[in-house]
Motif scaffolding. Structure first.
Motif, PDB file in Angstrom:
ATOM      1  N   PHE A  67      31.657  -4.850  51.780  1.00 53.36           N
ATOM      2  CA  PHE A  67      31.919  -4.157  50.526  1.00 53.36           C
ATOM      3  C   PHE A  67      30.795  -3.189  50.227  1.00 53.36           C
ATOM      4  CE2 PHE A  67      33.590  -8.493  50.001  1.00 53.36           C
ATOM      5  CZ  PHE A  67      34.914  -8.211  49.736  1.00 53.36           C
ATOM      6  N   ARG A  68      31.097  -2.195  49.437  1.00 54.85           N
ATOM      7  CA  ARG A  68      30.081  -1.312  48.867  1.00 54.85           C
ATOM      8  C   ARG A  68      30.142  -1.448  47.359  1.00 54.85           C
ATOM      9  NH1 ARG A  68      27.890   2.348  52.501  1.00 54.85           N
ATOM     10  NH2 ARG A  68      28.950   2.272  54.493  1.00 54.85           N
ATOM     11  N   LEU A  69      28.997  -1.713  46.773  1.00 53.81           N
ATOM     12  CA  LEU A  69      28.866  -1.727  45.322  1.00 53.81           C
ATOM     13  C   LEU A  69      28.032  -0.515  44.941  1.00 53.81           C
ATOM     14  CD1 LEU A  69      28.091  -5.483  44.553  1.00 53.81           C
ATOM     15  CD2 LEU A  69      30.219  -4.250  44.140  1.00 53.81           C
ATOM     16  N   VAL A  70      28.593   0.344  44.137  1.00 56.49           N
ATOM     17  CA  VAL A  70      27.908   1.575  43.734  1.00 56.49           C
ATOM     18  C   VAL A  70      27.221   1.321  42.398  1.00 56.49           C
ATOM     19  CG1 VAL A  70      28.210   4.014  43.184  1.00 56.49           C
ATOM     20  CG2 VAL A  70      29.586   2.969  44.991  1.00 56.49           C
ATOM     21  N   THR A  71      25.981   1.776  42.294  1.00 52.53           N
ATOM     22  CA  THR A  71      25.183   1.609  41.093  1.00 52.53           C
ATOM     23  C   THR A  71      24.503   2.927  40.741  1.00 52.53           C
ATOM     24  OG1 THR A  71      23.416   0.315  40.059  1.00 52.53           O
ATOM     25  CG2 THR A  71      23.150   0.836  42.394  1.00 52.53           C
ATOM     26  N   GLU A  72      24.041   3.011  39.529  1.00 53.79           N
ATOM     27  CA  GLU A  72      23.263   4.174  39.101  1.00 53.79           C
ATOM     28  C   GLU A  72      21.777   3.838  39.029  1.00 53.79           C
ATOM     29  OE1 GLU A  72      24.959   5.824  35.542  1.00 53.79           O
ATOM     30  OE2 GLU A  72      26.906   6.115  36.504  1.00 53.79           O
ATOM     31  N   ASN A  73      21.415   2.605  39.379  1.00 55.47           N
ATOM     32  CA  ASN A  73      20.012   2.181  39.304  1.00 55.47           C
ATOM     33  C   ASN A  73      19.633   1.305  40.500  1.00 55.47           C
ATOM     34  OD1 ASN A  73      21.615   0.049  38.542  1.00 55.47           O
ATOM     35  ND2 ASN A  73      20.475  -0.455  36.692  1.00 55.47           N
ATOM     36  N   ILE A  74      19.724   1.863  41.688  1.00 53.10           N
ATOM     37  CA  ILE A  74      19.526   1.085  42.918  1.00 53.10           C
ATOM     38  C   ILE A  74      18.121   0.498  43.012  1.00 53.10           C
ATOM     39  CG2 ILE A  74      18.871   3.035  44.403  1.00 53.10           C
ATOM     40  CD1 ILE A  74      20.690   1.628  46.579  1.00 53.10           C
ATOM     41  N   ASP A  75      17.117   1.221  42.534  1.00 53.13           N
ATOM     42  CA  ASP A  75      15.755   0.702  42.626  1.00 53.13           C
ATOM     43  C   ASP A  75      15.582  -0.554  41.771  1.00 53.13           C
ATOM     44  OD1 ASP A  75      14.797   2.673  44.458  1.00 53.13           O
ATOM     45  OD2 ASP A  75      14.689   4.099  42.800  1.00 53.13           O
ATOM     46  N   GLU A  76      16.190  -0.562  40.601  1.00 57.09           N
ATOM     47  CA  GLU A  76      16.150  -1.743  39.724  1.00 57.09           C
ATOM     48  C   GLU A  76      16.892  -2.913  40.364  1.00 57.09           C
ATOM     49  OE1 GLU A  76      18.294  -3.069  35.626  1.00 57.09           O
ATOM     50  OE2 GLU A  76      17.356  -1.087  35.613  1.00 57.09           O
ATOM     51  N   VAL A  77      18.071  -2.646  40.936  1.00 53.58           N
ATOM     52  CA  VAL A  77      18.852  -3.689  41.600  1.00 53.58           C
ATOM     53  C   VAL A  77      18.054  -4.258  42.773  1.00 53.58           C
ATOM     54  CG1 VAL A  77      20.953  -4.205  42.909  1.00 53.58           C
ATOM     55  CG2 VAL A  77      21.072  -2.731  40.887  1.00 53.58           C
ATOM     56  N   TYR A  78      17.483  -3.374  43.585  1.00 50.29           N
ATOM     57  CA  TYR A  78      16.711  -3.824  44.750  1.00 50.29           C
ATOM     58  C   TYR A  78      15.528  -4.696  44.319  1.00 50.29           C
ATOM     59  CZ  TYR A  78      13.832  -4.008  48.858  1.00 50.29           C
ATOM     60  OH  TYR A  78      13.079  -4.472  49.915  1.00 50.29           O
ATOM     61  N   LYS A  79      14.806  -4.249  43.312  1.00 48.41           N
ATOM     62  CA  LYS A  79      13.640  -4.998  42.844  1.00 48.41           C
ATOM     63  C   LYS A  79      14.040  -6.411  42.413  1.00 48.41           C
ATOM     64  CE  LYS A  79       9.904  -4.736  39.458  1.00 48.41           C
ATOM     65  NZ  LYS A  79       9.319  -3.983  38.354  1.00 48.41           N
ATOM     66  N   LYS A  80      15.124  -6.497  41.670  1.00 51.82           N
ATOM     67  CA  LYS A  80      15.582  -7.788  41.160  1.00 51.82           C
ATOM     68  C   LYS A  80      16.081  -8.698  42.294  1.00 51.82           C
ATOM     69  CE  LYS A  80      17.848  -9.500  37.105  1.00 51.82           C
ATOM     70  NZ  LYS A  80      18.563  -9.143  35.897  1.00 51.82           N
ATOM     71  N   VAL A  81      16.929  -8.153  43.169  1.00 51.49           N
ATOM     72  CA  VAL A  81      17.504  -8.951  44.262  1.00 51.49           C
ATOM     73  C   VAL A  81      16.438  -9.364  45.269  1.00 51.49           C
ATOM     74  CG1 VAL A  81      19.063  -8.852  46.249  1.00 51.49           C
ATOM     75  CG2 VAL A  81      19.836  -8.044  44.023  1.00 51.49           C
ATOM     76  N   SER A  82      15.549  -8.456  45.639  1.00 50.40           N
ATOM     77  CA  SER A  82      14.525  -8.783  46.637  1.00 50.40           C
ATOM     78  C   SER A  82      13.534  -9.818  46.111  1.00 50.40           C
ATOM     79  CB  SER A  82      13.805  -7.523  47.110  1.00 50.40           C
ATOM     80  OG  SER A  82      13.085  -6.921  46.058  1.00 50.40           O
ATOM     81  N   ALA A  83      13.328  -9.846  44.784  1.00 48.88           N
ATOM     82  CA  ALA A  83      12.439 -10.847  44.201  1.00 48.88           C
ATOM     83  C   ALA A  83      13.122 -12.211  44.066  1.00 48.88           C
ATOM     84  CB  ALA A  83      11.941 -10.376  42.834  1.00 48.88           C
ATOM     85  N   SER A  84      14.404 -12.211  43.703  1.00 49.23           N
ATOM     86  CA  SER A  84      15.084 -13.477  43.436  1.00 49.23           C
ATOM     87  C   SER A  84      15.783 -14.084  44.655  1.00 49.23           C
ATOM     88  CB  SER A  84      16.108 -13.307  42.306  1.00 49.23           C
ATOM     89  OG  SER A  84      17.165 -12.459  42.707  1.00 49.23           O
ATOM     90  N   HIS A  85      16.308 -13.248  45.551  1.00 46.74           N
ATOM     91  CA  HIS A  85      17.081 -13.739  46.699  1.00 46.74           C
ATOM     92  C   HIS A  85      16.765 -12.931  47.973  1.00 46.74           C
ATOM     93  CE1 HIS A  85      19.336 -15.302  43.271  1.00 46.74           C
ATOM     94  NE2 HIS A  85      19.713 -16.266  44.095  1.00 46.74           N
ATOM     95  N   PRO A  86      15.517 -12.908  48.415  1.00 49.42           N
ATOM     96  CA  PRO A  86      15.174 -12.105  49.604  1.00 49.42           C
ATOM     97  C   PRO A  86      15.907 -12.552  50.864  1.00 49.42           C
ATOM     98  CG  PRO A  86      13.367 -13.575  49.035  1.00 49.42           C
ATOM     99  CD  PRO A  86      14.377 -13.668  47.913  1.00 49.42           C
ATOM    100  N   GLU A  87      16.382 -13.788  50.887  1.00 45.09           N
ATOM    101  CA  GLU A  87      17.101 -14.286  52.063  1.00 45.09           C
ATOM    102  C   GLU A  87      18.410 -13.544  52.297  1.00 45.09           C
ATOM    103  OE1 GLU A  87      18.539 -16.983  48.640  1.00 45.09           O
ATOM    104  OE2 GLU A  87      16.716 -15.913  49.178  1.00 45.09           O
ATOM    105  N   PHE A  88      18.916 -12.860  51.286  1.00 44.67           N
ATOM    106  CA  PHE A  88      20.165 -12.110  51.433  1.00 44.67           C
ATOM    107  C   PHE A  88      19.958 -10.686  51.964  1.00 44.67           C
ATOM    108  CE2 PHE A  88      22.101 -14.916  47.968  1.00 44.67           C
ATOM    109  CZ  PHE A  88      22.742 -15.722  48.894  1.00 44.67           C
ATOM    110  N   LEU A  89      18.739 -10.189  52.014  1.00 41.56           N
ATOM    111  CA  LEU A  89      18.507  -8.823  52.499  1.00 41.56           C
ATOM    112  C   LEU A  89      18.916  -8.722  53.962  1.00 41.56           C
ATOM    113  CD1 LEU A  89      15.081  -8.081  50.801  1.00 41.56           C
ATOM    114  CD2 LEU A  89      17.318  -7.131  50.166  1.00 41.56           C
ATOM    115  N   HIS A  90      19.745  -7.746  54.268  1.00 37.57           N
ATOM    116  CA  HIS A  90      20.246  -7.547  55.634  1.00 37.57           C
ATOM    117  C   HIS A  90      19.115  -6.977  56.497  1.00 37.57           C
ATOM    118  CE1 HIS A  90      22.622  -6.260  59.006  1.00 37.57           C
ATOM    119  NE2 HIS A  90      23.732  -6.722  58.434  1.00 37.57           N
TER     120      HIS A  90
END
Length: 120
Positions: A67-90
């Motif tokens: 899937f592709r999820l489109v956002t207008e704030n990718i840096d904020e999403v990345y910061k949050k996801v990489s801090a909370s769930h880094p195991e999901f980073l491809h």
């Protein structure tokens, strides 16, 4: 002909894996659930986005959606996801990257799906 929304079905061997990705990591909410039924499933949603998660071992073996999820704030999403769930980073797209087609992207994966987070 006109459509208002696409609502995909995603099959997991264990629905808890899907809940960890979509609810815990990407902050979708559960709109309806039947976890105790013979064939567990739930409807997850975030704003106008909606998806059905099913626990079905056989179909999960056959389907690995992307899937592709489109956002207008990718840096904020990345910061949050990489801090909370880094195991999901491809591993192939673990950082926000400007792609040749002009989109900024990073990707997530679990045992079943690949999700590309994208900003144009």
């Amino acid at each position: 002909m006109s459509f208002t929304r696409l609502v995909p079905n995603v099959y997991y061997q264990d629905i808890k894996d899907g809940l960890k990705m979509f609810v815990d990591c990407l902050e979708f909410s559960i709109g309806h659930e039947e976890f105790k039924s013979k064939d567990p499933f739930c409807v997850i949603k975030q704003g106008e986005l909606q998806m059905l998660l099913f626990e079905h071992k056989e179909l999960a073996k056959e389907h690995n959606p992307e899937f592709r999820l489109v956002t207008e704030n990718i840096d904020e999403v990345y910061k949050k996801v990489s801090a909370s769930h880094p195991e999901f980073l491809h591993p192939n797209l673990s950082k926000v990257t400007l792609r040749p087609w002009g989109a900024k992207e990073f990707a997530l994966r679990d045992h079943q799906v690949c999700i590309i987070i994208q900003q144009w």
